[in-house]
Write a protein that holds these residues in place. Structure first.
Motif, mmCIF file in Angstrom:
data_model
loop_
_atom_site.group_PDB
_atom_site.id
_atom_site.type_symbol
_atom_site.label_atom_id
_atom_site.label_comp_id
_atom_site.label_asym_id
_atom_site.label_seq_id
_atom_site.Cartn_x
_atom_site.Cartn_y
_atom_site.Cartn_z
ATOM 1 N N UNK A 150 0.811 -1.207 0.000
ATOM 2 C CA UNK A 150 0.000 0.000 0.000
ATOM 3 C C UNK A 150 0.853 1.269 0.000
ATOM 4 N N UNK A 151 2.165 1.091 0.162
ATOM 5 C CA UNK A 151 3.065 2.226 0.113
ATOM 6 C C UNK A 151 3.021 3.109 1.334
ATOM 7 N N UNK A 152 2.845 2.481 2.502
ATOM 8 C CA UNK A 152 2.858 3.287 3.723
ATOM 9 C C UNK A 152 3.650 2.563 4.807
ATOM 10 N N UNK A 153 4.120 3.292 5.810
ATOM 11 C CA UNK A 153 4.936 2.677 6.853
ATOM 12 C C UNK A 153 4.158 1.639 7.639
ATOM 13 N N UNK A 154 4.847 0.601 8.101
ATOM 14 C CA UNK A 154 4.208 -0.385 8.962
ATOM 15 C C UNK A 154 3.905 0.262 10.307
ATOM 16 N N UNK A 155 2.762 -0.109 10.881
ATOM 17 C CA UNK A 155 2.362 0.485 12.162
ATOM 18 C C UNK A 155 3.147 -0.110 13.323
#
Length: 289
Positions: A284-289
Protein backbone atom coordinates in the motif's frame (compact mmCIF):
# COMPACT_ATOMS: atom_id res chain seq x y z
CA UNK A 1 -17.22 -13.71 34.97
CA UNK A 2 -13.54 -14.37 34.42
CA UNK A 3 -11.53 -13.76 31.27
CA UNK A 4 -11.84 -16.44 28.57
CA UNK A 5 -8.83 -18.78 28.32
CA UNK A 6 -8.84 -18.51 24.54
CA UNK A 7 -10.16 -16.03 21.96
CA UNK A 8 -10.79 -16.81 18.30
CA UNK A 9 -9.77 -13.94 16.05
CA UNK A 10 -11.75 -13.34 12.88
CA UNK A 11 -9.40 -11.66 10.43
CA UNK A 12 -11.36 -9.11 8.37
CA UNK A 13 -8.46 -7.26 6.76
CA UNK A 14 -8.76 -8.75 3.26
CA UNK A 15 -12.42 -7.70 3.06
CA UNK A 16 -13.49 -5.02 5.53
CA UNK A 17 -10.01 -3.55 5.57
CA UNK A 18 -9.12 -3.46 1.89
CA UNK A 19 -12.58 -2.41 0.73
CA UNK A 20 -12.13 0.81 2.71
CA UNK A 21 -8.68 1.54 1.30
CA UNK A 22 -8.63 4.30 -1.37
CA UNK A 23 -6.73 2.10 -3.85
CA UNK A 24 -7.64 -1.18 -5.54
CA UNK A 25 -5.24 -3.87 -4.39
CA UNK A 26 -4.23 -6.41 -7.07
CA UNK A 27 -5.45 -9.98 -6.68
CA UNK A 28 -1.87 -11.26 -6.47
CA UNK A 29 -1.21 -9.02 -3.47
CA UNK A 30 -4.40 -10.19 -1.75
CA UNK A 31 -3.34 -13.81 -2.30
CA UNK A 32 0.07 -13.06 -0.79
CA UNK A 33 -1.57 -11.43 2.23
CA UNK A 34 -4.02 -14.26 2.82
CA UNK A 35 -1.30 -16.89 2.51
CA UNK A 36 0.70 -15.07 5.19
CA UNK A 37 -2.35 -14.80 7.46
CA UNK A 38 -2.98 -18.54 7.18
CA UNK A 39 0.69 -19.19 7.93
CA UNK A 40 0.32 -17.03 11.05
CA UNK A 41 -2.37 -19.38 12.35
CA UNK A 42 -5.49 -17.36 11.59
CA UNK A 43 -8.27 -19.82 10.80
CA UNK A 44 -11.28 -17.52 10.28
CA UNK A 45 -10.56 -15.11 7.44
CA UNK A 46 -13.07 -12.92 5.61
CA UNK A 47 -11.63 -12.63 2.11
CA UNK A 48 -14.13 -10.66 0.04
CA UNK A 49 -17.67 -9.69 -0.76
CA UNK A 50 -20.28 -10.32 -3.42
CA UNK A 51 -21.86 -6.89 -3.24
CA UNK A 52 -22.04 -4.80 -6.41
CA UNK A 53 -18.59 -4.12 -7.83
CA UNK A 54 -19.98 -0.85 -9.12
CA UNK A 55 -20.38 0.38 -5.55
CA UNK A 56 -17.32 -1.34 -4.07
CA UNK A 57 -14.74 -1.82 -6.85
CA UNK A 58 -12.07 -2.83 -4.36
CA UNK A 59 -13.65 -6.29 -4.03
CA UNK A 60 -14.64 -6.86 -7.69
CA UNK A 61 -12.16 -9.73 -7.91
CA UNK A 62 -13.64 -11.84 -5.10
CA UNK A 63 -14.66 -14.78 -7.32
CA UNK A 64 -11.28 -14.84 -9.06
CA UNK A 65 -9.52 -14.54 -5.70
CA UNK A 66 -11.43 -17.44 -4.18
CA UNK A 67 -10.56 -19.70 -7.11
CA UNK A 68 -6.88 -19.33 -6.19
CA UNK A 69 -6.90 -19.25 -2.38
CA UNK A 70 -4.31 -21.33 -0.52
CA UNK A 71 -5.63 -24.29 1.53
CA UNK A 72 -6.98 -23.38 4.95
CA UNK A 73 -7.26 -26.85 6.52
CA UNK A 74 -7.77 -25.63 10.09
CA UNK A 75 -10.51 -23.13 9.25
CA UNK A 76 -12.61 -21.58 6.51
CA UNK A 77 -12.88 -18.56 4.27
CA UNK A 78 -15.89 -16.27 4.54
CA UNK A 79 -17.44 -13.64 2.27
CA UNK A 80 -20.07 -10.95 2.73
CA UNK A 81 -23.33 -11.25 0.78
CA UNK A 82 -26.20 -8.72 0.53
CA UNK A 83 -28.91 -10.96 -0.95
CA UNK A 84 -29.71 -14.32 -2.55
CA UNK A 85 -27.86 -13.43 -5.75
CA UNK A 86 -24.75 -12.70 -3.72
CA UNK A 87 -25.18 -15.93 -1.78
CA UNK A 88 -25.43 -18.01 -4.94
CA UNK A 89 -22.24 -16.41 -6.24
CA UNK A 90 -20.52 -17.15 -2.92
CA UNK A 91 -21.69 -20.77 -2.95
CA UNK A 92 -20.49 -21.24 -6.53
CA UNK A 93 -17.11 -19.79 -5.53
CA UNK A 94 -16.77 -22.30 -2.69
CA UNK A 95 -17.24 -20.03 0.34
CA UNK A 96 -17.11 -21.89 3.64
CA UNK A 97 -19.15 -19.21 5.39
CA UNK A 98 -21.18 -16.16 4.39
CA UNK A 99 -22.07 -13.04 6.33
CA UNK A 100 -25.09 -10.76 6.15
CA UNK A 101 -25.31 -7.25 7.55
CA UNK A 102 -27.94 -5.16 9.30
CA UNK A 103 -27.82 -1.93 11.27
CA UNK A 104 -28.90 -0.97 14.76
CA UNK A 105 -29.69 2.52 13.44
CA UNK A 106 -32.72 3.21 11.26
CA UNK A 107 -31.09 6.29 9.74
CA UNK A 108 -27.91 4.40 8.85
CA UNK A 109 -29.89 1.51 7.37
CA UNK A 110 -31.82 3.83 5.08
CA UNK A 111 -28.72 5.80 4.08
CA UNK A 112 -26.56 2.72 3.53
CA UNK A 113 -28.92 0.18 1.93
CA UNK A 114 -32.04 2.27 1.28
CA UNK A 115 -34.44 0.31 3.49
CA UNK A 116 -35.56 0.02 7.09
CA UNK A 117 -33.98 -2.39 9.55
CA UNK A 118 -37.06 -4.63 9.38
CA UNK A 119 -36.95 -4.66 5.58
CA UNK A 120 -33.25 -5.52 5.59
CA UNK A 121 -33.89 -8.49 7.85
CA UNK A 122 -36.72 -9.69 5.62
CA UNK A 123 -34.34 -9.67 2.65
CA UNK A 124 -32.21 -12.27 4.38
CA UNK A 125 -34.97 -14.91 4.54
CA UNK A 126 -34.13 -16.49 1.14
CA UNK A 127 -30.41 -16.31 1.96
CA UNK A 128 -30.94 -18.18 5.22
CA UNK A 129 -33.12 -20.78 3.52
CA UNK A 130 -30.59 -21.41 0.76
CA UNK A 131 -27.71 -21.53 3.25
CA UNK A 132 -29.50 -24.17 5.33
CA UNK A 133 -29.98 -26.34 2.26
CA UNK A 134 -26.33 -25.89 1.22
CA UNK A 135 -25.02 -26.45 4.75
CA UNK A 136 -23.18 -23.11 4.75
CA UNK A 137 -23.06 -21.25 8.09
CA UNK A 138 -24.19 -17.62 8.14
CA UNK A 139 -22.68 -14.91 10.32
CA UNK A 140 -24.59 -11.73 11.09
CA UNK A 141 -23.12 -8.24 11.39
CA UNK A 142 -24.81 -5.42 13.28
CA UNK A 143 -23.41 -1.99 12.43
CA UNK A 144 -23.49 1.25 14.43
CA UNK A 145 -23.87 -0.55 17.76
CA UNK A 146 -22.07 2.20 19.70
CA UNK A 147 -23.03 5.21 17.63
CA UNK A 148 -24.38 6.38 14.29
CA UNK A 149 -23.08 9.23 12.11
CA UNK A 150 -26.68 10.37 11.57
CA UNK A 151 -28.48 9.56 14.84
CA UNK A 152 -25.68 9.81 17.38
CA UNK A 153 -25.95 7.45 20.34
CA UNK A 154 -27.68 4.11 19.78
CA UNK A 155 -29.53 2.45 22.65
CA UNK A 156 -28.21 -0.96 23.75
CA UNK A 157 -31.78 -2.25 23.60
CA UNK A 158 -31.97 -1.39 19.90
CA UNK A 159 -28.77 -3.36 19.26
CA UNK A 160 -30.11 -6.30 21.26
CA UNK A 161 -33.31 -6.41 19.20
CA UNK A 162 -31.44 -6.63 15.91
CA UNK A 163 -28.91 -9.14 17.25
CA UNK A 164 -31.70 -11.33 18.63
CA UNK A 165 -33.53 -11.26 15.32
CA UNK A 166 -30.39 -12.25 13.40
CA UNK A 167 -29.85 -15.16 15.77
CA UNK A 168 -33.52 -16.09 15.50
CA UNK A 169 -33.40 -16.37 11.70
CA UNK A 170 -30.35 -18.62 11.85
CA UNK A 171 -27.09 -16.66 12.13
CA UNK A 172 -24.68 -18.79 14.15
CA UNK A 173 -22.66 -15.78 15.32
CA UNK A 174 -23.46 -12.09 15.69
CA UNK A 175 -20.67 -9.54 15.27
CA UNK A 176 -21.29 -6.20 17.00
CA UNK A 177 -19.70 -3.40 15.00
CA UNK A 178 -18.66 0.01 16.29
CA UNK A 179 -18.77 1.31 12.72
CA UNK A 180 -17.59 4.84 13.42
CA UNK A 181 -15.40 4.01 16.41
CA UNK A 182 -17.32 6.24 18.79
CA UNK A 183 -17.63 3.77 21.66
CA UNK A 184 -16.11 3.93 25.13
CA UNK A 185 -15.46 1.07 27.56
CA UNK A 186 -18.65 1.97 29.40
CA UNK A 187 -20.90 2.06 26.33
CA UNK A 188 -19.27 -1.06 24.85
CA UNK A 189 -19.85 -3.03 28.03
CA UNK A 190 -23.47 -1.86 28.32
CA UNK A 191 -24.13 -2.85 24.71
CA UNK A 192 -22.64 -6.33 25.04
CA UNK A 193 -24.45 -6.93 28.31
CA UNK A 194 -27.77 -6.03 26.69
CA UNK A 195 -27.13 -8.37 23.75
CA UNK A 196 -25.95 -11.16 26.06
CA UNK A 197 -29.30 -10.98 27.82
CA UNK A 198 -31.01 -12.02 24.57
CA UNK A 199 -28.61 -14.47 22.87
CA UNK A 200 -25.92 -16.85 24.20
CA UNK A 201 -22.64 -15.10 24.94
CA UNK A 202 -20.67 -17.65 22.93
CA UNK A 203 -22.49 -16.42 19.81
CA UNK A 204 -21.32 -12.80 20.23
CA UNK A 205 -18.28 -11.31 18.47
CA UNK A 206 -16.75 -7.86 18.93
CA UNK A 207 -15.90 -5.71 15.89
CA UNK A 208 -14.44 -2.40 17.06
CA UNK A 209 -12.88 0.39 15.03
CA UNK A 210 -10.06 2.46 16.46
CA UNK A 211 -11.17 5.95 15.38
CA UNK A 212 -10.56 7.43 18.84
CA UNK A 213 -7.82 5.02 19.90
CA UNK A 214 -10.15 3.22 22.31
CA UNK A 215 -10.70 -0.09 20.52
CA UNK A 216 -8.42 -2.12 22.80
CA UNK A 217 -9.88 -0.55 25.93
CA UNK A 218 -13.37 -1.31 24.64
CA UNK A 219 -12.41 -4.92 23.98
CA UNK A 220 -10.92 -5.31 27.46
CA UNK A 221 -14.12 -3.96 28.97
CA UNK A 222 -16.14 -6.77 27.37
CA UNK A 223 -13.92 -9.83 27.66
CA UNK A 224 -15.14 -10.85 31.11
CA UNK A 225 -18.77 -10.88 29.89
CA UNK A 226 -18.29 -14.27 28.27
CA UNK A 227 -17.33 -13.09 24.77
CA UNK A 228 -14.53 -15.06 23.12
CA UNK A 229 -14.55 -13.93 19.47
CA UNK A 230 -12.89 -10.72 18.25
CA UNK A 231 -12.77 -9.27 14.72
CA UNK A 232 -9.58 -7.47 13.72
CA UNK A 233 -7.68 -6.39 10.61
CA UNK A 234 -3.98 -6.93 10.06
CA UNK A 235 -2.07 -3.61 10.13
CA UNK A 236 -5.31 -1.86 11.13
CA UNK A 237 -6.43 -1.89 7.50
CA UNK A 238 -9.37 0.22 6.45
CA UNK A 239 -10.60 3.48 7.81
CA UNK A 240 -13.73 5.26 8.84
CA UNK A 241 -15.62 6.85 5.92
CA UNK A 242 -17.20 9.27 8.41
CA UNK A 243 -13.90 10.43 9.93
CA UNK A 244 -11.32 11.29 7.29
CA UNK A 245 -7.84 10.11 8.19
CA UNK A 246 -8.98 8.08 11.20
CA UNK A 247 -7.68 4.55 11.78
CA UNK A 248 -9.78 1.62 10.64
CA UNK A 249 -10.39 -1.71 12.32
CA UNK A 250 -8.41 -2.47 15.44
CA UNK A 251 -5.11 -3.99 14.34
CA UNK A 252 -4.81 -7.76 14.67
CA UNK A 253 -1.22 -7.34 15.86
CA UNK A 254 -2.39 -5.12 18.73
CA UNK A 255 -5.21 -7.49 19.68
CA UNK A 256 -2.90 -10.54 19.74
CA UNK A 257 -0.36 -8.65 21.87
CA UNK A 258 -2.99 -7.39 24.30
CA UNK A 259 -4.64 -10.78 24.68
CA UNK A 260 -1.24 -12.35 25.26
CA UNK A 261 -0.53 -9.79 27.97
CA UNK A 262 -3.81 -10.81 29.62
CA UNK A 263 -2.86 -14.49 29.45
CA UNK A 264 -5.45 -15.30 26.76
CA UNK A 265 -4.41 -17.72 24.00
CA UNK A 266 -5.16 -17.01 20.32
CA UNK A 267 -3.12 -19.60 18.45
CA UNK A 268 -1.64 -16.81 16.31
CA UNK A 269 2.09 -16.57 15.65
CA UNK A 270 2.87 -12.90 16.33
CA UNK A 271 6.07 -12.96 14.26
CA UNK A 272 4.36 -14.28 11.15
CA UNK A 273 1.45 -11.92 11.73
CA UNK A 274 3.86 -8.99 11.81
CA UNK A 275 5.31 -10.24 8.53
CA UNK A 276 1.82 -10.18 6.99
CA UNK A 277 1.40 -6.62 8.23
CA UNK A 278 4.68 -5.52 6.73
CA UNK A 279 3.79 -7.19 3.44
CA UNK A 280 0.47 -5.37 3.00
CA UNK A 281 1.65 -1.98 4.23
CA UNK A 282 4.57 -2.15 1.78
CA UNK A 283 2.11 -3.00 -1.01
CA UNK A 284 0.00 0.00 0.00
CA UNK A 285 3.06 2.23 0.11
CA UNK A 286 2.86 3.29 3.72
CA UNK A 287 4.94 2.68 6.85
CA UNK A 288 4.21 -0.39 8.96
CA UNK A 289 2.36 0.49 12.16
Amino acid sequence: MTLPPRVRIVEVGPRDGLQNEPVIVPTEVKLGLIARLVAAGLTSIEVGSFVSARWVPQIADTAALMARLPPNPAGRYAVLVPNLKGFEAARAAGAGEVAVFASASEAFSRANINCSIAESLERFAPVMAAARVAGIPVRGYVSCVLGCPYEGAVAPEAVARVAHRLAEIGCHEISLGDTIGSGTPETARACVAAVAATIPRERIALHFHDTQGLALANLRACLDLGVSVVDAAVAGLGGCPYATGAPGNVATEAVVAELGRLGIATGVDSGRLAEAGRFITAALGRPAG
